[in-house]
Write a protein that holds these residues in place. Structure first.
Motif, PDB file in Angstrom:
ATOM      1  N   GLN A 132      52.993  32.625  10.284  1.00  0.00           N
ATOM      2  CA  GLN A 132      52.193  31.873  11.249  1.00  0.00           C
ATOM      3  C   GLN A 132      50.705  32.181  11.091  1.00  0.00           C
ATOM      4  OE1 GLN A 132      53.979  32.987  14.953  1.00  0.00           O
ATOM      5  NE2 GLN A 132      55.400  31.236  14.952  1.00  0.00           N
ATOM      6  N   ALA A 185      49.524  30.373   8.052  1.00  0.00           N
ATOM      7  CA  ALA A 185      49.424  28.937   8.318  1.00  0.00           C
ATOM      8  C   ALA A 185      48.182  28.608   9.129  1.00  0.00           C
ATOM      9  CB  ALA A 185      50.676  28.458   9.034  1.00  0.00           C
ATOM     10  N   LEU A 186      47.883  29.426  10.126  1.00  0.00           N
ATOM     11  CA  LEU A 186      46.680  29.185  10.928  1.00  0.00           C
ATOM     12  C   LEU A 186      45.412  29.388  10.110  1.00  0.00           C
ATOM     13  CD1 LEU A 186      47.638  30.777  14.362  1.00  0.00           C
ATOM     14  CD2 LEU A 186      47.312  28.355  13.829  1.00  0.00           C
ATOM     15  N   ALA A 187      45.424  30.377   9.215  1.00  0.00           N
ATOM     16  CA  ALA A 187      44.250  30.637   8.385  1.00  0.00           C
ATOM     17  C   ALA A 187      43.989  29.493   7.414  1.00  0.00           C
ATOM     18  CB  ALA A 187      44.429  31.941   7.624  1.00  0.00           C
ATOM     19  N   GLU A 188      45.026  28.848   6.973  1.00  0.00           N
ATOM     20  CA  GLU A 188      44.900  27.764   5.994  1.00  0.00           C
ATOM     21  C   GLU A 188      45.004  26.379   6.621  1.00  0.00           C
ATOM     22  OE1 GLU A 188      44.216  28.147   2.759  1.00  0.00           O
ATOM     23  OE2 GLU A 188      44.108  30.308   3.041  1.00  0.00           O
ATOM     24  N   LYS A 189      44.900  26.287   7.937  1.00  0.00           N
ATOM     25  CA  LYS A 189      45.115  25.013   8.624  1.00  0.00           C
ATOM     26  C   LYS A 189      44.148  23.924   8.155  1.00  0.00           C
ATOM     27  CE  LYS A 189      45.874  23.117  13.183  1.00  0.00           C
ATOM     28  NZ  LYS A 189      45.951  23.407  14.604  1.00  0.00           N
ATOM     29  N   ARG A 190      42.866  24.276   8.004  1.00  0.00           N
ATOM     30  CA  ARG A 190      41.868  23.289   7.569  1.00  0.00           C
ATOM     31  C   ARG A 190      42.201  22.760   6.174  1.00  0.00           C
ATOM     32  NH1 ARG A 190      36.692  25.809   6.619  1.00  0.00           N
ATOM     33  NH2 ARG A 190      36.684  25.066   4.511  1.00  0.00           N
ATOM     34  N   HIS A 191      42.616  23.664   5.283  1.00  0.00           N
ATOM     35  CA  HIS A 191      42.968  23.240   3.928  1.00  0.00           C
ATOM     36  C   HIS A 191      44.220  22.379   3.926  1.00  0.00           C
ATOM     37  CE1 HIS A 191      39.895  25.692   2.101  1.00  0.00           C
ATOM     38  NE2 HIS A 191      40.310  26.746   2.801  1.00  0.00           N
ATOM     39  N   ILE A 192      45.178  22.735   4.769  1.00  0.00           N
ATOM     40  CA  ILE A 192      46.418  21.957   4.835  1.00  0.00           C
ATOM     41  C   ILE A 192      46.131  20.549   5.340  1.00  0.00           C
ATOM     42  CG2 ILE A 192      48.643  21.773   6.010  1.00  0.00           C
ATOM     43  CD1 ILE A 192      48.775  24.862   5.889  1.00  0.00           C
ATOM     44  N   ILE A 193      45.309  20.434   6.372  1.00  0.00           N
ATOM     45  CA  ILE A 193      44.960  19.113   6.906  1.00  0.00           C
ATOM     46  C   ILE A 193      44.222  18.295   5.849  1.00  0.00           C
ATOM     47  CG2 ILE A 193      43.523  17.912   8.602  1.00  0.00           C
ATOM     48  CD1 ILE A 193      44.258  20.157  10.572  1.00  0.00           C
TER      49      ILE A 193
END
Length: 113
Positions: free
Chosen positions: A5, A8-16
């Motif tokens: 988790q 996932a939160l750290a990479e949220k901008r990249h994932i979006i």
């Protein structure tokens, strides 16, 4: 689970950003397919002149540029290799690793061992 988790939160901008790029690439592929079919239909089946398909060719070029641009922005394999180099062990970059090993094995002359 908490580690995943946090990642996932750290990479949220990249994932979006990757999701948006993937959707745009998909839409541009659909647009390219439709426009190519439309051009072929106009030229070969309806005997249209070149002047009448110029706007459609313009849209096709725009779809090609959009696909290339979003493909470049998403990074693809280069981003995965960069993450691998930065110590993220969850990334798979076997091609770059294999290339590095081959360069070390054959540094100067590929013909000699």
């Amino acid at each position: 689970m908490k580690r995943l988790q946090a990642l996932a939160l750290a990479e949220k901008r990249h994932i979006i950003g990757l999701v948006v790029a993937a959707v745009m690439i998909g839409l541009s592929i659909l647009a390219q397919a439709y426009l190519i079919v439309d051009i072929v239909d106009q030229v070969f089946l309806k005997n249209a002149s070149f002047a009448s398909i110029v706007p459609t060719l313009g849209w096709l070029i725009l779809a090609l540029i959009t696909r290339a641009g979003f493909g470049y922005m998403s990074g693809g394999l280069e981003r995965a290799c960069q993450r691998k180099r930065n110590g993220h062990s969850d990334c798979n970059c076997s091609t770059a690793i294999r290339r590095t090993r081959l360069r070390r094995h054959y540094p100067d002359n590929p013909g000699k061992r």
